[in-house]
Design an enzyme around this catalytic site. Sequence first.
Site, PDB file in Angstrom:
ATOM      1  N   ASP A 130       0.896  -1.289   0.014  1.00 25.89           N
ATOM      2  CA  ASP A 130       0.212   0.021  -0.100  1.00 25.89           C
ATOM      3  C   ASP A 130       0.924   1.391  -0.010  1.00 25.89           C
ATOM      4  O   ASP A 130       1.850   1.158   0.618  1.00 25.89           O
ATOM      5  CB  ASP A 130      -0.695  -0.193   1.212  1.00 25.89           C
ATOM      6  CG  ASP A 130      -2.148  -0.953   1.090  1.00 25.89           C
ATOM      7  OD1 ASP A 130      -2.509  -1.508   0.027  1.00 25.89           O
ATOM      8  OD2 ASP A 130      -2.633  -1.395   2.212  1.00 25.89           O
ATOM      9  N   ASP A 146      -7.259  -1.146  -4.760  1.00 27.44           N
ATOM     10  CA  ASP A 146      -8.204  -1.065  -3.899  1.00 27.44           C
ATOM     11  C   ASP A 146      -8.886   0.142  -4.402  1.00 27.44           C
ATOM     12  O   ASP A 146     -10.097   0.099  -4.424  1.00 27.44           O
ATOM     13  CB  ASP A 146      -7.456  -0.289  -2.536  1.00 27.44           C
ATOM     14  CG  ASP A 146      -6.802  -1.432  -1.842  1.00 27.44           C
ATOM     15  OD1 ASP A 146      -7.011  -2.734  -1.884  1.00 27.44           O
ATOM     16  OD2 ASP A 146      -5.824  -1.139  -0.858  1.00 27.44           O
TER      17      ASP A 146
END
Length: 220
Positions: A130, A146
């Site tokens: 991330d 995402d």
Amino acid sequence: MSRPASRAKVSVRAIAALAFAAVVVVALDQGVKALVVANLPYGTVVPVLGNALQLLYVRNPGAAFSFAVNMTWVFSIVSTAVVVAIIVFARRIRSMWWALVLGMLLGGALGNLLDRLFREPGFGRGHVVDFISTPWMMPAIYNIADSFICISMVVFVLLVILGVNLDGTRALSAKQQRAVDAARAQSDASAADEHRASRPLVEDPRAPRDGRDTLGHDAT
């Protein structure tokens, strides 16, 4: 005979669009993650647009947006199930909008699933990369996969609200359905009237059959 062929052709186009969207999302997600791993310092905030957009490279063992960090195996299984379900479901799609939506969802699920399968600390337990931080919007750190999952969910809801079916047709509202039912009933009633009008009159069984009138006189 031409209609089934046309529907089959649309189905092929929809599946191709779904596959193309999924491939683009996976390639973009994995390519950017590779750049992040190679160039960004771990755990260090890199401002891009002040506090509106920051880059922050972290490893996430949980779900999207860093939720449920101790359930990596569970999310690996769920992601695999989602991927398989979309692939099996794809043959029913005729709408290009639905193809793109499910393609983005498939690409997002695959992007994070690849991290869980092949990144450290091991197969099925890998940590997702991330790196996108938007503190003004949410405290969680996320990635491109995402983002596409969220976009696909928003468009999914819009398609449902607008009544767009998988085959590209539009679902009728209650008012429209009543109008269609009324028109169909009127058409059926008109057809019944025409059928009754076209039937020959029933011959009177008391009428003479040999050319004489009712008094027995020769009608000729």
